[in-house]
Write an enzyme that holds these catalytic residues in place. Structure first.
Site, mmCIF file in Angstrom:
data_model
loop_
_atom_site.group_PDB
_atom_site.id
_atom_site.type_symbol
_atom_site.label_atom_id
_atom_site.label_comp_id
_atom_site.label_asym_id
_atom_site.label_seq_id
_atom_site.Cartn_x
_atom_site.Cartn_y
_atom_site.Cartn_z
ATOM 1 N N HIS A 98 2.895 23.827 -21.458
ATOM 2 C CA HIS A 98 3.581 25.110 -21.252
ATOM 3 C C HIS A 98 3.443 25.474 -19.777
ATOM 4 C CE1 HIS A 98 -0.482 26.693 -21.258
ATOM 5 N NE2 HIS A 98 -0.678 26.246 -22.485
ATOM 6 N N HIS A 158 0.047 25.002 -17.998
ATOM 7 C CA HIS A 158 -0.251 23.643 -17.526
ATOM 8 C C HIS A 158 0.543 23.323 -16.256
ATOM 9 C CE1 HIS A 158 -0.866 23.049 -22.051
ATOM 10 N NE2 HIS A 158 -2.045 22.743 -21.554
ATOM 11 N N GLN A 207 -15.449 26.568 -20.439
ATOM 12 C CA GLN A 207 -15.170 25.147 -20.194
ATOM 13 C C GLN A 207 -15.140 24.839 -18.698
ATOM 14 O OE1 GLN A 207 -12.098 22.774 -22.392
ATOM 15 N NE2 GLN A 207 -10.880 23.161 -20.576
ATOM 16 N N SER A 225 -1.153 26.242 -26.037
ATOM 17 C CA SER A 225 -0.456 25.314 -26.934
ATOM 18 C C SER A 225 -0.570 25.776 -28.379
ATOM 19 C CB SER A 225 -1.040 23.904 -26.808
ATOM 20 O OG SER A 225 -0.999 23.471 -25.464
HETATM 21 P P1 AMP Z 1 -5.388 22.248 -22.955
HETATM 22 O O1 AMP Z 1 -4.213 21.350 -22.988
HETATM 23 O O2 AMP Z 1 -5.224 23.475 -23.789
HETATM 24 O O3 AMP Z 1 -6.692 21.519 -23.203
HETATM 25 O O4 AMP Z 1 -5.481 22.810 -21.480
HETATM 26 C C1 AMP Z 1 -5.454 21.937 -20.376
HETATM 27 C C2 AMP Z 1 -5.788 22.726 -19.147
HETATM 28 O O5 AMP Z 1 -4.809 23.762 -18.963
HETATM 29 C C3 AMP Z 1 -7.139 23.424 -19.215
HETATM 30 O O6 AMP Z 1 -7.773 23.346 -17.946
HETATM 31 C C4 AMP Z 1 -6.765 24.834 -19.565
HETATM 32 O O7 AMP Z 1 -7.729 25.787 -19.148
HETATM 33 C C5 AMP Z 1 -5.471 24.996 -18.805
HETATM 34 N N1 AMP Z 1 -4.674 26.077 -19.375
HETATM 35 C C6 AMP Z 1 -4.385 26.294 -20.687
HETATM 36 N N2 AMP Z 1 -3.671 27.429 -20.827
HETATM 37 C C7 AMP Z 1 -3.516 27.952 -19.592
HETATM 38 C C8 AMP Z 1 -2.882 29.128 -19.078
HETATM 39 N N3 AMP Z 1 -2.271 30.002 -19.881
HETATM 40 N N4 AMP Z 1 -2.914 29.354 -17.744
HETATM 41 C C9 AMP Z 1 -3.551 28.470 -16.918
HETATM 42 N N5 AMP Z 1 -4.164 27.350 -17.343
HETATM 43 C C10 AMP Z 1 -4.154 27.091 -18.660
#
Ligand code: AMP
Length: 282
Positions: free
Chosen positions: A37, A40, A157, A190
């Site tokens: 999204h 990312h 995290q 997601s």
């Molecule tokens: P994920 O795919 O959910 O494991 O997230 C991958 C990376 O994207 C991680 O470093 C998350 O913290 C970051 N991330 C997820 N959602 C957001 C958001 N809304 N804004 C900025 N970074 C995000």
């Protein structure tokens, strides 16, 4: 098909990295679980401002899910993710299979402490940070990037990964990036695709309550009272609250009475079958 090259094997990834290294490129890694999204994508843009080559990893990591969690139903949308990345400066998608990341006989896990034992996510997902630290450690060693981009959205995290890279002498700079939000303030995630229309309508309530608590604390309200009001509002809207807390923004420790430090508010709450997490500075 348009979009960055997709690589599934470790030797092919290492070859691409070696070629870039030989020509003096500066490499950024953006680790994700896919179902990309705008949040990312903002990490990809942040990487592109600081590096000349961008690797986006897409891997739904089984070791960070408990048996009762959503590993099987987690959205997997590689063609769509690749199309989204076509509009960015991403150069390569690292999309290993489970058998590449966890081959037969795999026996070594990274077990983080410190921020991984703050009593926030770890109290409700005890398996989670060992899975995260292990997979991020592997991704950093496979890609050997100069920098790696992580969202503040997953604040604990971010702290765990920063500490892990330092403790294991992994020479990658971990960079935290701000949270991207929908128009109403809901943090992009997601997992938001799990929300029904009715749930989506109220999904912003915990963020609104957290923002109100931050504002109250800034205006001098006692922290405990501001948090209690926020908890009531979140639960009244129909959420099951895992936690809603104020912590030291760097160490994630609880603040002793009267202690002043930069604060971070953090919550996790379930709405039906969907678990939302978010945080903001005070
Ligand atoms: P994920 O795919 O959910 O494991 O997230 C991958 C990376 O994207 C991680 O470093 C998350 O913290 C970051 N991330 C997820 N959602 C957001 C958001 N809304 N804004 C900025 N970074 C995000």
């Amino acid at each position: 098909m348009k979009g960055p090259r997709v690589v599934h094997s470790l030797p092919a990834l290492r070859r691409a990295i070696a070629e870039w290294r030989a020509s003096g490129e500066r490499i950024a890694l953006v680790p994700t679980m896919g179902a990309l999204h705008e949040g990312h994508i903002s990490l990809v843009h942040a990487g592109a401002r600081r590096a000349t080559r961008i690797v986006v990893s897409i891997f739904v990591n089984p070791t960070q899910f408990a048996p009762n969690e959503d590993f099987a139903k987690y959205p997997r949308t590689l063609p769509r993710d690749r199309a989204l990345l076509a509009a960015t400066k991403a150069d390569l998608i690292w999309a290993p299979g489970v058998e590449t990341m966890y081959p037969d006989g795999f026996s070594t896990m990274v077990t983080p402490a410190g921020p991984a034992k703050a009593g926030l996510e770890d109290a409700f997902r005890p398996h989670f940070f060992a899975g995260v630290a292990t997979i991020v450690g592997k991704l950093l060693l496979q890609t050997t990037p100069d920098i790696a981009m992580f969202g503040e959205k997953d604040y604990q995290q971010l702290k765990v990964v920063t500490r892990m890279a330092r403790d294991l002498d992994i020479p990658t700079r971990i960079i935290g990036c701000p949270t991207l939000r929908e128009a109403d303030g809901l943090a992009m995630s997601s997992r938001n695709v799990y929300l029904s229309a009715e749930e989506r309508r109220i999904a912003v309530t915990p963020y609104a309550a957290m923002s109100a608590a931050a504002e109250a604390i800034r205006s001098g309200a006692p922290i405990a009272r501001a948090l209690a009001a926020g908890r009531r509002r979140i639960e009244k809207a129909g959420f099951v609250l895992d936690y809603f807390e104020a912590r030291h923004a760097e160490t994630l420790a609880k603040l002793a009475k009267g202690e002043t430090a930069p604060l971070r508010l953090l919550f996790a709450a379930k709405l039906g079958a969907t678990r939302l997490i978010d945080n903001i500075p005070v």
